[in-house]
Design an enzyme around this catalytic site. Structure first.
Site, PDB file in Angstrom:
ATOM      1  CB  CYS A  76      -4.512 -13.816 -35.695  1.00  0.00           C
ATOM      2  SG  CYS A  76      -3.828 -13.740 -37.013  1.00  0.00           S
TER       3      CYS A  76
ATOM      4  CG  HIS B  69      -0.668 -13.015 -32.738  1.00  0.00           C
ATOM      5  ND1 HIS B  69      -0.275 -14.204 -33.925  1.00  0.00           N
ATOM      6  CD2 HIS B  69      -1.959 -12.582 -33.357  1.00  0.00           C
ATOM      7  CE1 HIS B  69      -1.223 -13.804 -34.927  1.00  0.00           C
ATOM      8  NE2 HIS B  69      -1.232 -12.394 -34.997  1.00  0.00           N
TER       9      HIS B  69
ATOM     10  CG  ASN C  11       0.532 -13.118 -38.403  1.00  0.00           C
ATOM     11  OD1 ASN C  11       0.390 -14.035 -37.795  1.00  0.00           O
ATOM     12  ND2 ASN C  11      -0.244 -12.101 -38.435  1.00  0.00           N
TER      13      ASN C  11
END
Length: 346
Positions: free
Chosen positions: A126, A273, A303
């Site tokens: 991530c 993020h 995501n």
């Protein structure tokens, strides 16, 4: 003892983003679509994640992490006013490479028809794009390269447990890619001002995929042939990850602001993020940022891990939400645990 924190390096060059681009598959998968093959519903997913839909590569498509990365890169390179032959180096961030090895960077080099430039793969999940951008920044600041292509790309949908058992994770992730061209600048007040990177490996198993790995390789996979083996699917201790994320996000944002003598009120655009809308909202409230100061797109893309920051940055720029001289802060937290931030003046 020598205190490295008191040393401030002075570079001949600075680096700034000169081109941005992103690509997501055409196939939109809504929460209602997921409810057709797992026990979930739109309200349950939105309440926990803020996600309404995501993009998944359609079966039979030629798209992959490298292919999507190449599509995003072509857009970024063209917007930078360059050609692939002007790129001196590639930094490719992904947790879902087309092949176990070699990495996606060399595939990208071939797909774009580049000369034999170096290609580095970053495996920081991530926080991958933030890490990749910081690496590219140093290559330019030290004078080694003039134009570096930085890519974040993910093909999650092929590796998710799309059953009720895996719904806690599989509803979150989407596919996509983004790219940035980072170029040399001699203006020390514009471009990337600083980057800040951290890790805490003791929590590695709280967000992980355990297999395949060197400890659980092909013979074991073939021998087990166990459809109930969950080690091949992502595992996430959601509550634990959330609690750590909100703390580390805040810390690393403050670290970046303090380093540059800035306050939260100086932030013109915060690009987090896109892990969970609740995390973003928590951080936004803590720093008292308005909706105009934050760009969130997890609602429509989910995501996308290493691709999420660069997709969001590209989208915000395309929408005219980032202007010359704006202070832009990027921040990410994820598996590892790893986290980081980048502060730049546009």
């Amino acid at each position: 003892m020598f205190d490295y924190n008191k040393v401030k390096l002075t570079y001949m060059y600075n680096s700034r983003i000169t081109g941005l681009g992103y690509y997501v598959p055409d196939n939109v998968v809504t929460n209602d679509d997921l409810a057709k093959f797992m026990d979930t519903n739109d309200e349950w997913i939105q309440e926990r994640t803020g996600i309404k839909e995501r993009r998944w590569i359609k079966e039979g498509s030629d798209d992959s992490s490298s292919v999507m990365g190449a599509k995003a890169s072509k857009i970024a390179i063209e917007r930078a006013g360059l050609t692939p032959n002007d790129i001196d180096f590639i930094v490719f961030a992904t947790l879902s490479p087309d092949l176990y090895f070699p990495g996606g960077g060399v595939q990208l080099q071939e797909m774009l028809g580049m000369r034999t430039v170096g290609a580095l793969d970053v495996r920081n999940q991530c926080s991958g794009f933030v890490y990749a951008l910081s690496v590219a920044d140093q290559f330019i600041k030290t004078g080694m390269y003039k134009n570096v292509l930085v890519v974040g790309a993910e093909y999650h949908s092929s590796g998710l447990d799309k059953t009720t058992r895996g719904r806690g994770v599989s509803v979150i992730f989407g596919d996509g890619a983004g790219a940035a061209v980072l170029s040399r600048s001699e203006d020390p007040k514009r471009g990337i001002l600083s980057s800040h990177l951290h890790s805490e490996g003791k929590h590695a198993k709280e967000l992980t995929v355990l297999a395949p790995s060197a400890k659980h390789w092909v013979p074991e996979i073939l021998e087990s042939n166990d459809e109930n083996d969950e080690s091949y699917f992502p595992y996430m201790n959601g509550t634990f990850v959330f609690k750590n994320a909100v703390v580390r996000f805040s810390e690393v944002i403050m670290e970046g602001l303090k380093t540059n003598g800035l306050e939260a009120t100086d932030i013109d655009m915060f690009i987090p993020h896109q892990a969970n809308l609740r995390i973003t909202q928590f951080v936004q409230k803590k720093f008292r940022l308005s909706n105009d100061q934050v760009h969130s797109n997890i609602q429509k893309y989910g995501n996308t891990t290493a691709a999420s920051v660069i997709i969001a940055l590209s989208e915000a720029w395309e929408q005219g939400r980032i202007k010359d001289n704006d202070v832009v802060v990027l921040a990410a937290f994820g598996s590892g645990f790893t986290w980081g931030s980048v502060v730049m003046r546009w």
